[in-house]
Design a protein around this motif. Structure first.
Motif, mmCIF file in Angstrom:
data_model
loop_
_atom_site.group_PDB
_atom_site.id
_atom_site.type_symbol
_atom_site.label_atom_id
_atom_site.label_comp_id
_atom_site.label_asym_id
_atom_site.label_seq_id
_atom_site.Cartn_x
_atom_site.Cartn_y
_atom_site.Cartn_z
ATOM 1 N N GLU A 1 0.847 -1.203 0.000
ATOM 2 C CA GLU A 1 0.000 0.000 0.000
ATOM 3 C C GLU A 1 0.875 1.244 0.000
ATOM 4 O O GLU A 1 1.978 1.218 0.527
ATOM 5 N N PHE A 2 0.344 2.311 -0.604
ATOM 6 C CA PHE A 2 1.081 3.586 -0.634
ATOM 7 C C PHE A 2 0.179 4.702 -0.105
ATOM 8 O O PHE A 2 0.167 5.802 -0.638
ATOM 9 N N LEU A 3 -0.615 4.383 0.908
ATOM 10 C CA LEU A 3 -1.598 5.354 1.414
ATOM 11 C C LEU A 3 -0.948 6.329 2.377
ATOM 12 O O LEU A 3 -0.224 5.918 3.280
ATOM 13 N N ARG A 4 -1.245 7.604 2.183
ATOM 14 C CA ARG A 4 -0.795 8.602 3.167
ATOM 15 C C ARG A 4 -1.919 8.863 4.144
ATOM 16 O O ARG A 4 -3.070 9.063 3.725
ATOM 17 N N GLU A 5 -1.583 8.882 5.420
ATOM 18 C CA GLU A 5 -2.598 9.227 6.401
ATOM 19 C C GLU A 5 -3.093 10.639 6.101
ATOM 20 O O GLU A 5 -2.320 11.503 5.707
ATOM 21 N N LYS B 1 8.139 -1.283 -2.228
ATOM 22 C CA LYS B 1 7.505 -0.518 -1.149
ATOM 23 C C LYS B 1 8.562 0.129 -0.240
ATOM 24 O O LYS B 1 8.519 1.324 0.069
ATOM 25 N N VAL C 1 12.993 14.073 2.330
ATOM 26 C CA VAL C 1 12.630 14.976 3.436
ATOM 27 C C VAL C 1 13.868 15.279 4.281
ATOM 28 O O VAL C 1 14.126 16.433 4.643
ATOM 29 N N PHE D 1 7.671 16.625 -1.431
ATOM 30 C CA PHE D 1 8.502 16.081 -0.335
ATOM 31 C C PHE D 1 9.813 16.839 -0.176
ATOM 32 O O PHE D 1 10.835 16.273 0.193
ATOM 33 N N LEU D 2 9.750 18.149 -0.480
ATOM 34 C CA LEU D 2 10.914 19.000 -0.231
ATOM 35 C C LEU D 2 10.524 20.113 0.737
ATOM 36 O O LEU D 2 11.047 21.208 0.663
ATOM 37 N N HIS D 3 9.573 19.815 1.610
ATOM 38 C CA HIS D 3 9.158 20.822 2.580
ATOM 39 C C HIS D 3 9.912 20.562 3.886
ATOM 40 O O HIS D 3 9.695 19.550 4.549
ATOM 41 N N PHE E 1 10.760 13.685 9.964
ATOM 42 C CA PHE E 1 9.594 12.862 9.637
ATOM 43 C C PHE E 1 9.212 11.963 10.803
ATOM 44 O O PHE E 1 10.038 11.601 11.634
ATOM 45 N N GLY E 2 7.922 11.637 10.833
ATOM 46 C CA GLY E 2 7.416 10.702 11.839
ATOM 47 C C GLY E 2 6.392 9.811 11.170
ATOM 48 O O GLY E 2 6.416 9.610 9.963
ATOM 49 N N CYS F 1 4.991 4.823 9.087
ATOM 50 C CA CYS F 1 5.704 4.135 7.995
ATOM 51 C C CYS F 1 7.172 4.511 7.867
ATOM 52 O O CYS F 1 8.044 3.652 7.954
ATOM 53 N N PHE G 1 2.016 13.638 14.050
ATOM 54 C CA PHE G 1 3.216 13.682 13.195
ATOM 55 C C PHE G 1 2.996 14.493 11.931
ATOM 56 O O PHE G 1 3.936 14.942 11.295
ATOM 57 N N LYS G 2 1.727 14.679 11.585
ATOM 58 C CA LYS G 2 1.364 15.560 10.473
ATOM 59 C C LYS G 2 -0.116 15.903 10.640
ATOM 60 O O LYS G 2 -0.792 15.306 11.494
ATOM 61 N N ARG H 1 7.091 24.597 10.753
ATOM 62 C CA ARG H 1 6.564 24.136 9.459
ATOM 63 C C ARG H 1 6.513 25.254 8.417
ATOM 64 O O ARG H 1 5.931 25.076 7.347
HETATM 65 C C1 UDX Z 1 3.877 7.618 4.056
HETATM 66 C C2 UDX Z 1 3.955 7.452 2.530
HETATM 67 O O1 UDX Z 1 3.806 8.726 1.895
HETATM 68 C C3 UDX Z 1 2.889 6.485 2.057
HETATM 69 O O2 UDX Z 1 3.011 6.282 0.664
HETATM 70 C C4 UDX Z 1 3.129 5.182 2.808
HETATM 71 O O3 UDX Z 1 2.307 4.162 2.386
HETATM 72 C C5 UDX Z 1 3.012 5.399 4.308
HETATM 73 O O4 UDX Z 1 3.992 6.369 4.686
HETATM 74 P P1 UDX Z 1 2.393 8.978 5.802
HETATM 75 O O5 UDX Z 1 3.300 8.414 6.844
HETATM 76 O O6 UDX Z 1 0.941 8.935 6.030
HETATM 77 O O7 UDX Z 1 2.649 8.252 4.395
HETATM 78 O O8 UDX Z 1 2.775 10.510 5.618
HETATM 79 P P2 UDX Z 1 3.545 11.437 4.575
HETATM 80 O O9 UDX Z 1 2.608 12.453 4.074
HETATM 81 O O10 UDX Z 1 4.304 10.656 3.565
HETATM 82 O O11 UDX Z 1 4.569 12.171 5.569
HETATM 83 C C6 UDX Z 1 5.542 11.438 6.296
HETATM 84 C C7 UDX Z 1 6.357 12.359 7.173
HETATM 85 O O12 UDX Z 1 7.204 13.193 6.417
HETATM 86 C C8 UDX Z 1 5.519 13.290 8.059
HETATM 87 O O13 UDX Z 1 6.126 13.363 9.327
HETATM 88 C C9 UDX Z 1 5.580 14.623 7.333
HETATM 89 O O14 UDX Z 1 5.410 15.707 8.198
HETATM 90 C C10 UDX Z 1 6.996 14.558 6.764
HETATM 91 N N1 UDX Z 1 7.164 15.370 5.557
HETATM 92 C C11 UDX Z 1 6.567 15.011 4.391
HETATM 93 C C12 UDX Z 1 7.962 16.509 5.613
HETATM 94 O O15 UDX Z 1 8.503 16.866 6.679
HETATM 95 N N2 UDX Z 1 8.144 17.226 4.466
HETATM 96 C C13 UDX Z 1 7.577 16.875 3.285
HETATM 97 O O16 UDX Z 1 7.812 17.594 2.284
HETATM 98 C C14 UDX Z 1 6.762 15.750 3.242
#
Ligand code: UDX
Length: 450
Positions: free
Chosen positions: A151-155, A207, A218, A252-254, A259-260, A263, A323-324, A413
């Motif tokens: 799966e590639f789902l983002r919360e 995956k 990140v 994903f360049l923010h 990260f938390g 996953c 975490f987000k 942020r």
């Molecule tokens: C991630 C993957 O994106 C998803 O495909 C996988 O299946 C599960 O893990 P998720 O953990 O829900 O999803 O969140 P995501 O939006 O990817 O963010 C992960 C972490 O990176 C967060 O802590 C977020 O705050 C951080 N992040 C993300 C950044 O700090 N900067 C960014 O530009 C993007």
């Protein structure tokens, strides 16, 4: 098509619900009787935008059901998805596969007719074959294939990610299994979603490789942000300048506090552990894990520095703990490192999060839990934004400066612009951008907005 989803946690519940929305009959199974009873009553155990409505509609139509009875659910199914947890094993970072193997053993004797057993859980390379071996041993006459379908789902955007994925990856090794998986994902052909058929091992590794790469992206921009702060550059412009290169891409360049989530932290650790075990170290991924851990620690120090070098006896207002945004998930959240660090340095923390406080209360001690952002700011010496919930993007800054004892804001942020914060009278510290002091004559501003 009848589908049994074993494990009604985040991935299982979202996947099962979306598949029932496709029109399939889905039963979501879990050992947790209280969870199943709650789901039957329409109570959703997690916060995920859009999920509650989708569960309700499909449960009402009868296509989505919930059960603790694994054997009956599996016997009726054409496809059985394993969507149980694979947490990090303590000590060595390997994924703990005990739930996956237990599910395989339990489902094996219940299989009736040809069934595809689909591994949805994120599992190390080789697990699919292990699962096949377990089923074969437990039920030598069973007619089945094991498939890997990560799966590639983002919360926070899981429904949309499921309905409109960039791709679907399927590791299947017989035509029968491929055919059945094509049927499962046929509704996505309408959106012309690429469906990749590969081997089990390739799907499993894809995956980990995808998640580790995103985590590295990140982490890379976070390290660039730290350098920007020293050399006087602006990380947002650097990220934009990088991201406009089509080979790099802007997503994903923010830069942020590290990260938390459920996953990235566990998958980077697990990939590093697999590399070590295979004698092919993932040195970049190992560095990512370390850099991200240090990043969270550095955020506590950054806040203390913004407060004049000490928070002893001070009160810090913290906005955002998850975490987000758009989730109530606190797993590996930077706040779990930052808040205790502030407390250890002598600060009192007043905190607010729109959805995460229930879980946060279990994980953080001695915090004053507040009713909203302004309640948190009341009498605080500084304001810290850890998670970029929309509700924090347009704070009433006049009210904020009145409530705070000193107008110090640390924005981890970058949701506000330094110029606007200076104009609104704040001493403003953000990520990878120059700090700003209050303008000589603060003007009235109600919202910021980078
Ligand atoms: C991630 C993957 O994106 C998803 O495909 C996988 O299946 C599960 O893990 P998720 O953990 O829900 O999803 O969140 P995501 O939006 O990817 O963010 C992960 C972490 O990176 C967060 O802590 C977020 O705050 C951080 N992040 C993300 C950044 O700090 N900067 C960014 O530009 C993007």
């Amino acid at each position: 098509m009848r589908i049994a989803m074993i494990g009604s946690g985040y991935v299982g519940l979202v996947t099962g619900t979306c598949m029932s929305e496709f029109g399939f009959d889905v039963v979501c199974v879990d050992k947790d009787a209280a969870k199943i009873a709650a789901l039957k009553d329409g109570e959703i155990p997690i916060f995920e935008p859009g999920l509650a409505d989708l569960v309700q509609t499909n449960a009402e139509s009868g296509r989505l059901t919930f059960s603790t009875d694994l054997a009956t659910s599996v016997a009726d199914a054409d496809a059985v998805f394993i969507a149980v947890g694979t947490p990090s094993r303590h000590g060595d970072g390997f994924a703990d596969l005990s739930y996956v193997y237990a599910a395989a053993e339990e489902l094996a004797p219940a299989l009736r007719g040809y069934t595809v057993v689909v591994d949805k859980s994120t599992v190390p390379v080789g697990t699919g074959r292990e699962v096949a071996g377990i089923i074969r041993k437990a039920a030598p006459n069973a007619d089945f294939d094991v498939v890997s379908n990560p799966e590639f789902l983002r919360e926070g955007s899981a429904i949309n990610d499921f309905m409109r994925p960039d791709r679907v990856v399927v590791g299947a090794e017989t035509e029968r299994a491929e055919g059945l998986m094509e049927e499962v994902y046929r509704p996505l052909f309408l959106h012309e979603t690429p469906i990749m058929m590969t081997t089990l091992e390739t799907a499993e590794l894809t995956k980990y490789a995808a998640n580790a790469f995103l985590a590295a992206k990140v982490t890379f921009i976070n390290e660039i942000a730290a350098l920007c702060e020293i050399v006087g550059a602006d990380v947002q412009d650097v990220a934009r300048g990088m991201g406009l290169d089509g080979r790099i891409g802007a997503k994903f360049l923010h830069a942020g506090p590290g990260f938390g989530g459920s996953c990235f932290p566990k998958d980077t650790l697990a990939l590093a552990a697999q590399g070590q075990k295979a004698g092919s170290p993932m040195s970049i991924v190992e560095a990512v894990v370390q850099a991200n851990d240090s990043r969270k620690v550095a955020m506590g120090e950054k806040i203390i520095a913004a407060c004049g070098g000490s928070v002893e006896g001070k009160t810090i207002a913290v906005l955002g703990l998850t975490f987000k945004p758009n989730t109530d998930d606190m797993r590996a959240a930077p706040s779990l490192v930052i808040v205790p660090a502030l407390q250890a340095a002598g600060a009192t923390v007043r905190a607010y999060d729109p959805e995460g406080m229930g879980e946060a209360k279990e994980l953080l001690a001695h915090v004053t839990w507040c009713d909203d952002a302004y309640d948190a700011m009341d009498g605080a010496d500084a304001l810290v934004i850890i998670t970029e919930w929309n509700a924090f993007r347009s704070l009433d800054l006049d009210r904020a400066t009145q409530l705070l004892k000193s107008p110090i804001m640390v924005d981890l942020r970058n949701i506000y612009s330094p110029e606007e914060m200076a104009a609104a009278g704040f001493e403003y510290t953000s990520i990878g951008r120059p700090d700003t002091k209050p303008a000589a004559q603060p003007r009235s501003v109600t919202s910021g907005g980078a």
